[in-house]
Design a protein around this motif. Structure first.
Motif, PDB file in Angstrom:
ATOM      1  N   GLU A   1       0.833  -1.194   0.000  1.00  0.00           N
ATOM      2  CA  GLU A   1       0.000   0.000   0.000  1.00  0.00           C
ATOM      3  C   GLU A   1       0.876   1.257   0.000  1.00  0.00           C
ATOM      4  O   GLU A   1       1.747   1.423   0.851  1.00  0.00           O
ATOM      5  N   ILE A   2       0.626   2.139  -0.962  1.00  0.00           N
ATOM      6  CA  ILE A   2       1.347   3.403  -1.038  1.00  0.00           C
ATOM      7  C   ILE A   2       0.319   4.523  -1.118  1.00  0.00           C
ATOM      8  O   ILE A   2      -0.571   4.493  -1.977  1.00  0.00           O
ATOM      9  N   SER A   3       0.433   5.502  -0.243  1.00  0.00           N
ATOM     10  CA  SER A   3      -0.554   6.578  -0.197  1.00  0.00           C
ATOM     11  C   SER A   3      -0.446   7.457  -1.445  1.00  0.00           C
ATOM     12  O   SER A   3       0.585   7.496  -2.124  1.00  0.00           O
ATOM     13  N   LEU A   4      -1.539   8.200  -1.714  1.00  0.00           N
ATOM     14  CA  LEU A   4      -1.546   9.096  -2.863  1.00  0.00           C
ATOM     15  C   LEU A   4      -0.494  10.192  -2.719  1.00  0.00           C
ATOM     16  O   LEU A   4       0.115  10.623  -3.711  1.00  0.00           O
ATOM     17  N   GLU A   5      -0.276  10.646  -1.483  1.00  0.00           N
ATOM     18  CA  GLU A   5       0.715  11.699  -1.248  1.00  0.00           C
ATOM     19  C   GLU A   5       2.115  11.203  -1.613  1.00  0.00           C
ATOM     20  O   GLU A   5       2.895  11.917  -2.248  1.00  0.00           O
TER      21      GLU A   5
END
Length: 260
Positions: free
Chosen positions: A2-6
């Motif tokens: 999981e990688i955040s949009l930021e």
């Protein structure tokens, strides 16, 4: 993972800047690889994802130079072939051996490159200057060995190719940079194929970063044609010295840690 949009937005921005710098002087991986590692991506996947995104950037710059007539692909067929084979061999071998020896040599190579550009009185060859290597010898010796190095490790590949084209091929900086991007794209693709077979790239992230790298490299290639030697020479010096200092610092830190 999981990688955040930021974080994704940050990585795309870094890739754009890296593509811009890489098109002119090489060393874009100095920005993207640490950024990927800082995002929590395991080293092997970070290297593979970086090859994925950097392939688009080197393709973008190569295409721009070819379309503008700075380099023709037909005379470069043999260097392209030798570079591809060298990079493929390097990418395969690196999966089975330790890279400690080459890591200790890289800073010396980068310092030598920056010193050449810094202290050379003129890096614009005279029209009567003859190449120090024949085209065939250049393809096998430089294309094969630097391609192998890029597949095996990679830092400073663009700078190494550029100085070889200038010092041995007697090309001007703009012509040398254009040819560098063609061979850099070749070695990127060869190494990427082996990483894909191993299932290492993070495709979604790599392709998003590739968009930024593509447009950054296109802009960098335009700047090369507009400013040429004024931009390339200082950038090669800065990027080579920065990479050398970074690698020396990392090796020194690891040595200190091993003492405790």
């Amino acid at each position: 993972m999981e990688i955040s949009l930021e974080v994704m937005a940050f990585l795309v921005a870094v890739a754009t800047l890296a593509g811009f710098i890489d098109a002119m002087a090489g060393g874009g991986g100095l920005l993207t690889v640490p950024a990927l590692l800082a995002a929590g991506i395991p080293p092997a996947q970070a290297l593979a994802t970086n090859k994925l995104q950097s392939s688009f950037g080197s393709f973008s710059a190569s295409l721009y130079f070819v379309r503008n007539g700075i380099v023709q692909l037909k005379p470069m067929r043999l260097p392209i072939l030798c570079t591809f084979v060298g990079a493929a061999i390097g990418a395969e071998i690196v999966q089975h051996v330790k890279a400690d020896l080459l890591l200790s040599i890289i800073p010396i190579i980068l310092i030598a490159i920056s010193s050449y550009f810094l202290f050379s009185s003129s890096i614009t060859p005279h029209p009567d200057d003859k190449p120090k290597l024949s085209e065939t010898a250049f393809a096998f010796v430089i294309g094969g060995s630097v391609g192998f190095y890029d597949g095996f490790l990679g830092p400073g590949t663009g700078s190494i190719f550029t100085v070889c084209f200038v010092a041995l091929g007697r090309y001007g900086l703009i012509a040398a940079t254009a040819r560098t991007k063609v061979l850099n794209f070749t070695s990127n693709i060869a190494a990427l194929l082996f990483f894909i077979i191993a299932g290492l790239p993070i495709w979604e992230l790599g392709l998003l970063m590739a968009i930024g790298g593509f447009f950054g490299a296109r802009l960098g290639a335009r700047v090369v044609l507009g400013n040429g030697q004024k931009i390339i020479r200082p950038l090669v010096i800065i990027m080579s010295m920065t990479m050398a200092i970074k690698l020396l610092w990392e090796q020194h830190s690891l040595w200190l840690l091993s003492m405790f």
